[in-house]
Scaffold this active site. Sequence first.
Site, PDB file in Angstrom:
ATOM      1  N   TYR A  56     -19.797  12.870 -15.514  1.00  0.00           N
ATOM      2  CA  TYR A  56     -20.023  11.787 -14.693  1.00  0.00           C
ATOM      3  C   TYR A  56     -20.572  11.777 -13.388  1.00  0.00           C
ATOM      4  O   TYR A  56     -20.245  12.460 -12.543  1.00  0.00           O
ATOM      5  CB  TYR A  56     -18.417  11.087 -14.571  1.00  0.00           C
ATOM      6  CG  TYR A  56     -18.772   9.432 -14.084  1.00  0.00           C
ATOM      7  CD1 TYR A  56     -19.199   8.638 -14.810  1.00  0.00           C
ATOM      8  CD2 TYR A  56     -18.486   9.232 -12.936  1.00  0.00           C
ATOM      9  CE1 TYR A  56     -19.374   7.299 -14.503  1.00  0.00           C
ATOM     10  CE2 TYR A  56     -18.537   7.977 -12.343  1.00  0.00           C
ATOM     11  CZ  TYR A  56     -19.183   7.091 -13.178  1.00  0.00           C
ATOM     12  OH  TYR A  56     -19.286   5.559 -12.579  1.00  0.00           O
ATOM     13  N   LYS A  78     -13.011   1.316 -18.206  1.00  0.00           N
ATOM     14  CA  LYS A  78     -13.489   1.550 -19.601  1.00  0.00           C
ATOM     15  C   LYS A  78     -12.357   0.857 -20.626  1.00  0.00           C
ATOM     16  O   LYS A  78     -12.135  -0.316 -20.888  1.00  0.00           O
ATOM     17  CB  LYS A  78     -14.045   2.942 -19.604  1.00  0.00           C
ATOM     18  CG  LYS A  78     -14.702   3.598 -18.431  1.00  0.00           C
ATOM     19  CD  LYS A  78     -16.148   2.737 -18.270  1.00  0.00           C
ATOM     20  CE  LYS A  78     -16.438   3.105 -16.856  1.00  0.00           C
ATOM     21  NZ  LYS A  78     -17.059   4.648 -16.651  1.00  0.00           N
ATOM     22  N   ARG A  82       0.885  -1.152   0.109  1.00  0.00           N
ATOM     23  CA  ARG A  82      -0.102   0.045   0.206  1.00  0.00           C
ATOM     24  C   ARG A  82       0.811   1.203  -0.069  1.00  0.00           C
ATOM     25  O   ARG A  82       0.422   2.480  -0.573  1.00  0.00           O
ATOM     26  CB  ARG A  82      -0.995  -0.150   1.187  1.00  0.00           C
ATOM     27  CG  ARG A  82      -1.900   1.366   1.223  1.00  0.00           C
ATOM     28  CD  ARG A  82      -3.047   0.977   2.173  1.00  0.00           C
ATOM     29  NE  ARG A  82      -2.672   0.439   3.644  1.00  0.00           N
ATOM     30  CZ  ARG A  82      -2.159   1.284   4.356  1.00  0.00           C
ATOM     31  NH1 ARG A  82      -1.863   2.313   4.325  1.00  0.00           N
ATOM     32  NH2 ARG A  82      -1.755   0.778   5.690  1.00  0.00           N
ATOM     33  N   ASP A  90     -11.048  14.884 -17.066  1.00  0.00           N
ATOM     34  CA  ASP A  90     -11.557  13.347 -16.955  1.00  0.00           C
ATOM     35  C   ASP A  90     -11.549  12.935 -18.362  1.00  0.00           C
ATOM     36  O   ASP A  90     -12.248  13.301 -19.126  1.00  0.00           O
ATOM     37  CB  ASP A  90     -12.911  13.341 -16.379  1.00  0.00           C
ATOM     38  CG  ASP A  90     -13.287  11.713 -16.229  1.00  0.00           C
ATOM     39  OD1 ASP A  90     -12.873  10.988 -17.039  1.00  0.00           O
ATOM     40  OD2 ASP A  90     -14.067  11.444 -15.503  1.00  0.00           O
TER      41      ASP A  90
HETATM   42  C1  LIG Z   1     -16.825   5.348 -15.506  1.00  0.00           C
HETATM   43  C2  LIG Z   1     -16.217   6.450 -15.460  1.00  0.00           C
HETATM   44  C3  LIG Z   1     -15.604   7.044 -14.089  1.00  0.00           C
HETATM   45  C4  LIG Z   1     -15.623   6.217 -13.152  1.00  0.00           C
HETATM   46  O1  LIG Z   1     -14.829   5.157 -13.030  1.00  0.00           O
HETATM   47  P1  LIG Z   1     -14.937   3.742 -11.997  1.00  0.00           P
HETATM   48  O2  LIG Z   1     -13.806   3.002 -12.804  1.00  0.00           O
HETATM   49  O3  LIG Z   1     -16.209   3.039 -12.622  1.00  0.00           O
HETATM   50  O4  LIG Z   1     -14.877   4.093 -10.729  1.00  0.00           O
HETATM   51  C5  LIG Z   1     -15.397   8.343 -14.185  1.00  0.00           C
HETATM   52  N1  LIG Z   1     -15.474   9.361 -15.326  1.00  0.00           N
HETATM   53  C6  LIG Z   1     -16.178   8.459 -16.370  1.00  0.00           C
HETATM   54  C7  LIG Z   1     -16.240   9.439 -17.576  1.00  0.00           C
HETATM   55  C8  LIG Z   1     -16.476   7.305 -16.476  1.00  0.00           C
HETATM   56  O5  LIG Z   1     -16.996   6.719 -17.689  1.00  0.00           O
END
Ligand SMILES: *Cc1c(COP(=O)(O)O)cnc(C)c1O
Length: 374
Positions: A99, A195, A47, A170
């Site tokens: 998001y 994703k 960690r 993001d």
């Molecule tokens: C899915 C997603 C997140 C969050 O990611 P997780 O891996 O589900 O925690 C943040 N921003 C966007 C644009 C996303 O599609």
Amino acid sequence: MEDLLSTLKPESWLVSAGRPLDPGAPLNVPPVPASNFIIGAGREYARDDGTPTWEALESIVGGLESGRAVAFASGMAAIAAVFDQLQAGSVVVLPDDCYQGVVGLAAAGAARGRWSVQRLAVDDTAGWVRACAAADLIWLESPSNPLLTVADLGAICEAPRKPGAIVAVDNTFATPLNQRPLDFGATVSLQSATKLIGGHSDLLAGVATTRDDALWRALKKSRELTGAIPGALEAFLAVRGARTLALRLERAQQTAMILAQRLERHPLVTCVRYPGLPSHPTHAIARRMLKGFGTIISFDLLGGAALADVVCRNVRLIRHATSLGGVESTIERRAAIPGQEHLPPSLLRLSVGIEDADDLWADLDAAIRSASAE
Ligand SMILES: *Cc1c(COP(=O)(O)O)cnc(C)c1O
């Protein structure tokens, strides 16, 4: 070797980065399910000090943006680590289309008096430029979810900022292959590796990348103190997925363009949002910001929410599931989700996978036509 890697195209980097160099070492870093290591080489407790598997993922994703990365348990864990940097009383600016997890995180912190939150339209470039002067955290998401609005990152990142302010992007929908926010001057770029980087809908992971060494250390410290560490298997699978990211993205975004064009001509479709279409409100910005227009399309149907729900039930090759960025195409009516009722009621978000474009079109068209005939 590091010099060699720095001269490679991203497609080659994805394949060759994050591999051991020692003779006799496995070609792929294995999943290392270790909590502790024998003392003496600087790595003692996972960690605090990381593991070889997390480091492989960090090296691959960080290198894609010529920065240093910290891997987390999920995209939200990476995002929370950025919010964790804020002093009490900070000002956070979020996009209007964002998001929902980030909106929820920001609202929860605001309710406890940790910071205040303002919202701005993704394409209100002048508003963002003005906001940079006073905000402590400028949070951008581009293309946005699910309206796929593209922010003018170039103009916003150049705007004068409050000293110490963080501009975070993001970049999950674009991936570093389509857009490198740090090149525009963003402080930190976020990926939900759940994703497109993972790409197979079989893991959750997140990565934050920065060129600011102090912020990199602070993000690592936040991971250490909150314990938001990636799993060994998840990090291994994310590395495995990243090897083919360029191929998957190229194929899926070619197909997305074909499907978006066909949807635009469909008699039962009223609005198609895809940044690659000239009809998209921020197409001109998308052409300047993005190398490719991505794998997500959202569209509205003439028959409203009821028809959209039937389409989700009728698709066969495309799967009715949330999330995005997998090899398999998925579809979902977003306004059906609690907290997303502000969206157009019939809006379907389609995550385009790597199946054949004509097969996908036949499935989608048949699902829409049979729904309207019911
Ligand atoms: C899915 C997603 C997140 C969050 O990611 P997780 O891996 O589900 O925690 C943040 N921003 C966007 C644009 C996303 O599609």
